[in-house]
Write an enzyme that holds these catalytic residues in place. Structure first.
Site, mmCIF file in Angstrom:
data_model
loop_
_atom_site.group_PDB
_atom_site.id
_atom_site.type_symbol
_atom_site.label_atom_id
_atom_site.label_comp_id
_atom_site.label_asym_id
_atom_site.label_seq_id
_atom_site.Cartn_x
_atom_site.Cartn_y
_atom_site.Cartn_z
ATOM 1 C CB CYS A 112 -1.754 -0.017 11.756
ATOM 2 S SG CYS A 112 -0.685 -1.660 11.284
ATOM 3 C CG HIS A 259 -3.462 1.098 8.914
ATOM 4 N ND1 HIS A 259 -1.592 1.137 7.926
ATOM 5 C CD2 HIS A 259 -3.423 -0.175 8.576
ATOM 6 C CE1 HIS A 259 -1.572 -0.229 8.438
ATOM 7 N NE2 HIS A 259 -2.412 -0.733 8.905
ATOM 8 C CG ASN A 289 0.130 -2.645 5.997
ATOM 9 O OD1 ASN A 289 0.432 -1.777 6.751
ATOM 10 N ND2 ASN A 289 -0.552 -3.286 7.461
#
Lengths: 332, 72
Positions: A112, A259, A289
């Protein structure tokens, strides 16, 4: 020699997994609740034969419609789902894309925080005169690490890749970074088996959590609450340090892109760092995601929708698996 | 107590100290995140996943946060 983000394109695999698909598989898992709570309605997932490298290739091909690929003198490929242990997927990509051979190419393994690290590396390569046009690709297929019976993780993550060109520039547009690492959090987002530390269990030991998600050491495990704790503790600090280092206040930042981990956490962080809704990106509705690609996808969407324009100062923060985190201030 | 009820969307329920958290409808991993966020915001305390896994009733949650915060 300074640097700038020159172009971004992204590619999402064709197959879509909707909340209704998930609801059909797990009747207790309501489609509307997933959308409302997690902020995801659908996510793209690769098929059996597609890999992160394929997504990387597609994203890069898109960006080469506007940027001459012969300019590229370095490839950085961020992935935790490489085609092989060796050779380096970036080398394979160089050949597939028909790029020059007098260039550098490496993979780096990050999640991430990957895009932020990629920007930092790109800036460094350009500042030192090693490269002038870096092809920075983030490409991920967490769906291949997730158990088919872990509906929580399947709801959150989506597959995808982004290709960003970072180029030499007179003015300093990639301004500064604040990076961090805490490996004590390693067990909170991990695929235990399959690397060289632990072999894949051929007879898989499985267990089910309270919510009915199936886990095994062969698959991705994520301890949401622990990661949430880490994030809400660390990230406001990172934002503060980065702004202070650059003598900026949060009000002088035009837009903030974190993020895109989950809608709830993002909203909580937004309030903690005191940023109004209109200056904060919170949208994973149709992509989920996508790990290291969430930030470049967000930037691209903001540019396309004129939410962010040339000259805007944008604060980017990536955080997650590792634990690893990084913040950056860039001028678009 | 009311804050807890509202944040966890349990307003419609008869939440008592003896209510078992896991038996509440819609109590899931997101509820856990919500509790962590609430405790961080209102009480500036950090609750770990391990601590939350070790408690079962609303009262034990209150004890974890600190009973002194719940004076009626």
């Amino acid at each position: 020699m300074e640097s700038v983000i020159n172009a971004i394109e992204y590619y999402l695999p064709e197959k879509i997994l909707t909340n209704y698909d998930l609801e059909k598989e797990y009747p207790d898992w309501s489609a509307l609740r997933i959308e409302e709570k997690i902020g995801v309605k659908e996510r793209h997932v690769v098929t059996e034969n597609e890999t992160a490298l394929d997504l990387a290739y597609a994203a890069a091909s898109k960006v080469f419609k506007t940027i001459d690929k012969q300019l590229i003198d370095f490839i950085l490929l961020c992935t935790q789902s490489p085609d092989y242990f060796l050779p380096t997927s970036a080398c394979v990509l160089q050949d597939k894309l028909g790029l020059r051979t007098d260039i550098g190419a490496i993979d780096y393994n990050q999640g991430c925080s990957g895009f932020i690290y990629g920007l930092a590396l790109s800036k460094s390569l350009i500042n030192t005169g090693i490269a002038e046009h870096v092809l920075l690709i983030t490409a991920e297929t967490y769906s291949k690490h997730i158990s088919p019976n872990d509906h929580a993780s399947r709801s959150i993550f989506g597959d995808g890749a982004a290709a960003t060109i970072v180029s030499i520039n007179e003015a300093k547009k990639i301004i500064d970074f604040e990076l961090g690492t805490d490996g004590s959090g390693k067990d909170n987002l991990i695929v235990v088996n399959g690397g060289l530390r632990n072999k894949i269990e051929l007879t898989q030991k499985e267990w089910t959590d309270d919510a009915g998600n199936m886990h095994s050491n062969n698959h991705l495990f994520m301890n949401g609450p622990e990661i949430f704790n880490f994030t809400i503790e660390k990230i406001p600090e990172v934002v503060k340090k980065l702004l202070e280092k650059n003598s900026l206040t949060i009000d002088e930042i035009d837009y903030v892109i974190f993020h895109q981990a989950n809608k709830y956490m993002l909203e909580y962080l937004r309030k903690k760092i005191n940023v109004p809704k209109e200056k904060f990106y919170n949208n994973m509705l149709c992509v989920g995601n996508t790990v290291s690609s969430t930030i470049p996808i967000a930037i691209k969407n903001c540019l396309d929708n004129k939410i962010v324009k040339t000259g805007d100062k944008v604060l980017l923060v990536g955080f997650g698996v590792g634990y690893s985190w990084g913040g950056a201030i860039v001028e678009i | 107590m009311d804050d807890l009820k509202e944040t966890l969307e349990f307003e419609n329920l008869d939440l008592t100290e003896n209510t078992i958290l896991k038996e509440i409808e819609n109590y899931d991993s997101l509820s856990i995140l919500t509790i962590i966020a609430l405790v961080d915001e209102k009480f500036e305390k950090k609750l770990t996943a391990k601590q939350l896994a070790s408690i079962s009733t609303v009262r034990s949650l209150m004890e974890l946060i600190g009973l002194e915060y719940f004076t009626e």
